[in-house]
Design a protein around this motif. Structure first.
Motif, PDB file in Angstrom:
ATOM      1  N   ALA A 116       8.625 -17.381   1.421  1.00  0.00           N
ATOM      2  CA  ALA A 116       9.599 -16.833   0.478  1.00  0.00           C
ATOM      3  C   ALA A 116      10.619 -15.954   1.195  1.00  0.00           C
ATOM      4  O   ALA A 116      11.801 -15.934   0.827  1.00  0.00           O
ATOM      5  N   ARG A 117      10.189 -15.250   2.223  1.00  0.00           N
ATOM      6  CA  ARG A 117      11.140 -14.464   3.022  1.00  0.00           C
ATOM      7  C   ARG A 117      12.087 -15.387   3.793  1.00  0.00           C
ATOM      8  O   ARG A 117      13.299 -15.131   3.887  1.00  0.00           O
ATOM      9  N   GLU A 118      11.553 -16.481   4.325  1.00  0.00           N
ATOM     10  CA  GLU A 118      12.367 -17.397   5.126  1.00  0.00           C
ATOM     11  C   GLU A 118      13.425 -18.108   4.294  1.00  0.00           C
ATOM     12  O   GLU A 118      14.551 -18.333   4.771  1.00  0.00           O
ATOM     13  N   VAL A 119      13.078 -18.480   3.058  1.00  0.00           N
ATOM     14  CA  VAL A 119      14.056 -19.183   2.221  1.00  0.00           C
ATOM     15  C   VAL A 119      15.007 -18.216   1.534  1.00  0.00           C
ATOM     16  O   VAL A 119      15.966 -18.628   0.885  1.00  0.00           O
ATOM     17  N   GLY A 120      14.734 -16.914   1.670  1.00  0.00           N
ATOM     18  CA  GLY A 120      15.679 -15.916   1.198  1.00  0.00           C
ATOM     19  C   GLY A 120      15.545 -15.519  -0.247  1.00  0.00           C
ATOM     20  O   GLY A 120      16.543 -15.174  -0.892  1.00  0.00           O
ATOM     21  N   ILE A 121      14.306 -15.517  -0.789  1.00  0.00           N
ATOM     22  CA  ILE A 121      14.135 -15.076  -2.173  1.00  0.00           C
ATOM     23  C   ILE A 121      13.284 -13.801  -2.268  1.00  0.00           C
ATOM     24  O   ILE A 121      13.084 -13.274  -3.354  1.00  0.00           O
ATOM     25  N   ILE A 122      12.809 -13.314  -1.123  1.00  0.00           N
ATOM     26  CA  ILE A 122      12.270 -11.966  -1.012  1.00  0.00           C
ATOM     27  C   ILE A 122      13.097 -11.264   0.045  1.00  0.00           C
ATOM     28  O   ILE A 122      13.174 -11.716   1.196  1.00  0.00           O
ATOM     29  N   HIS A 123      13.729 -10.177  -0.345  1.00  0.00           N
ATOM     30  CA  HIS A 123      14.724  -9.529   0.505  1.00  0.00           C
ATOM     31  C   HIS A 123      14.241  -8.210   1.096  1.00  0.00           C
ATOM     32  O   HIS A 123      14.628  -7.851   2.199  1.00  0.00           O
ATOM     33  N   ARG A 124      13.398  -7.478   0.359  1.00  0.00           N
ATOM     34  CA  ARG A 124      12.951  -6.166   0.826  1.00  0.00           C
ATOM     35  C   ARG A 124      11.669  -6.279   1.648  1.00  0.00           C
ATOM     36  O   ARG A 124      10.735  -6.970   1.252  1.00  0.00           O
ATOM     37  N   ALA A 125      11.639  -5.575   2.773  1.00  0.00           N
ATOM     38  CA  ALA A 125      10.448  -5.595   3.623  1.00  0.00           C
ATOM     39  C   ALA A 125       9.256  -4.967   2.923  1.00  0.00           C
ATOM     40  O   ALA A 125       8.103  -5.299   3.221  1.00  0.00           O
TER      41      ALA A 125
END
Length: 255
Positions: free
Chosen positions: A153-162
C-alpha cells in the motif's frame, strides 16, 4: 475530481455526472467505487477512467452517478484502511441521497470496491441494489500477510504517512472481518449483479460463484475470456448497462 464530501473528517474527491432532466423530476442515483491499485504509484490514477463511465450512464440511462476516490487515492485525503474505505463508500451513498433530484441509490464496485459495495449495502438498507464486478469473496489472502499488504500500500501510494496505521493490529483485523461473501447474504433479497471474467488472474472466478450462492438470487454473469479489469471490456459494460436499465424500469414500476 474535486472534494465533494467528508468521510471520517477526511475530504473525499469525486465526479458527479447528471442527466438532462426536467425540473422537479427525480431519477435513480449510482455510486461507483474503484478497486485496489496494483502498480507502483497507482493510487493517483485509481479511478482515472471512471468519470467517463459515469457520464455515459448519466447520458444514456438517465441516472445521477457519483464516482469518488477512496481515502489515500487520487485527490482524496487520508491513508488506506479497509474499514476506512467502507466508511467512505457509506458516506458517498449518504451524500448522493442528499443530491437534488436523486430518488434512490444503488452501488457499483470494481474489484475491492465491489466487495465493499456489498458490505455497504449490508450495513445501509437504503442502498437499493449492488453490482459487484470482479469482486473478491473475502480478503483472507491479505489478512494472512498484513505487513506485506501494508508495504504494498505504501508502494502504490495509498498510505502516505510513516506513522500510519496508529494501531497495526486494528488495521490488520479489518482485513479478516470485512467479507463480501458474508455481506451478500445480508443484502438479499435486494438485487445483486455479480459480474466476473473467466480469465481473471487476480480474483478467481470461483469467488463470483461463492458470492452469488451466498446471496441466493444474484444475477451471475461470467464474461468468457474476460480479465480482471472489466472496466475496459465492452461486453462487461454492456451487461452492467443492461442491468442498470432494468433496475430503473423496475423501480419506476413500483412508484
Amino acid at each position: 475530481m474535486e472534494k465533494l464530501f467528508e468521510s471520517g473528517g477526511l475530504g473525499i474527491a469525486g465526479h458527479l455526472a447528471r442527466p438532462r432532466i426536467a425540473p422537479g423530476t427525480s431519477v435513480p442515483g449510482l455510486v461507483i467505487s474503484h478497486g485496489f491499485p496494483h502498480l507502483r504509484g497507482g493510487g493517483r490514477i485509481s479511478a482515472q477512467s471512471f468519470p467517463e463511465l459515469a457520464d455515459r450512464i448519466a447520458t444514456e440511462l438517465g441516472w445521477v452517478v457519483l464516482v469518488f476516490t477512496f481515502r489515500g487515492c487520487g485527490d482524496s485525503d487520508g491513508d488506506f484502511s479497509l474499514g476506512g474505505w467502507l466508511e467512505d463508500l457509506l458516506a458517498a451513498a449518504r451524500w448522493l441521497r442528499g443530491v437534488d433530484g436523486v430518488r434512490d441509490v444503488w452501488a457499483c464496485g470494481f474489484g475491492t470496491g465491489g466487495a465493499l459495495a456489498l458490505c455497504a449495502a449490508a450495513r445501509d438498507p437504503a442502498i437499493r441494489g449492488v453490482a459487484a464486478i470482479a469482486a473478491p469473496a473475502d480478503f483472507d489472502d491479505w489478512a494472512g500477510h498484513p505487513r506485506r499488504l501494508l508495504q504494498h500500500a505504501r508502494e502504490v501510494g495509498i498510505i502516505h504517512r510513516a506513522s500510519f496505521p496508529p494501531a497495526f493490529d486494528v488495521w490488520a483485523r479489518e482485513l479478516r472481518d470485512i467479507r463480501g461473501v458474508s455481506c451478500a447474504a445480508q443484502v438479499a433479497p435486494r438485487p445483486v449483479l455479480v459480474l466476473h471474467g473467466s480469465d481473471d488472474d487476480v480474483v478467481p472466478v470461483f469467488d463470483a460463484r461463492v458470492v452469488a450462492d451466498a446471496h441466493g438470487d444474484a444475477d451471475l454473469r461470467i464474461i468468457e475470456g474476460g480479465p480482471h479489469h472489466l472496466r475496459h471490456d465492452p461486453r462487461a459494460i454492456a451487461v452492467l448497462l443492461g442491468w442498470l436499465d432494468r433496475q430503473r424500469a423496475q423501480a419506476s414500476a413500483r412508484v
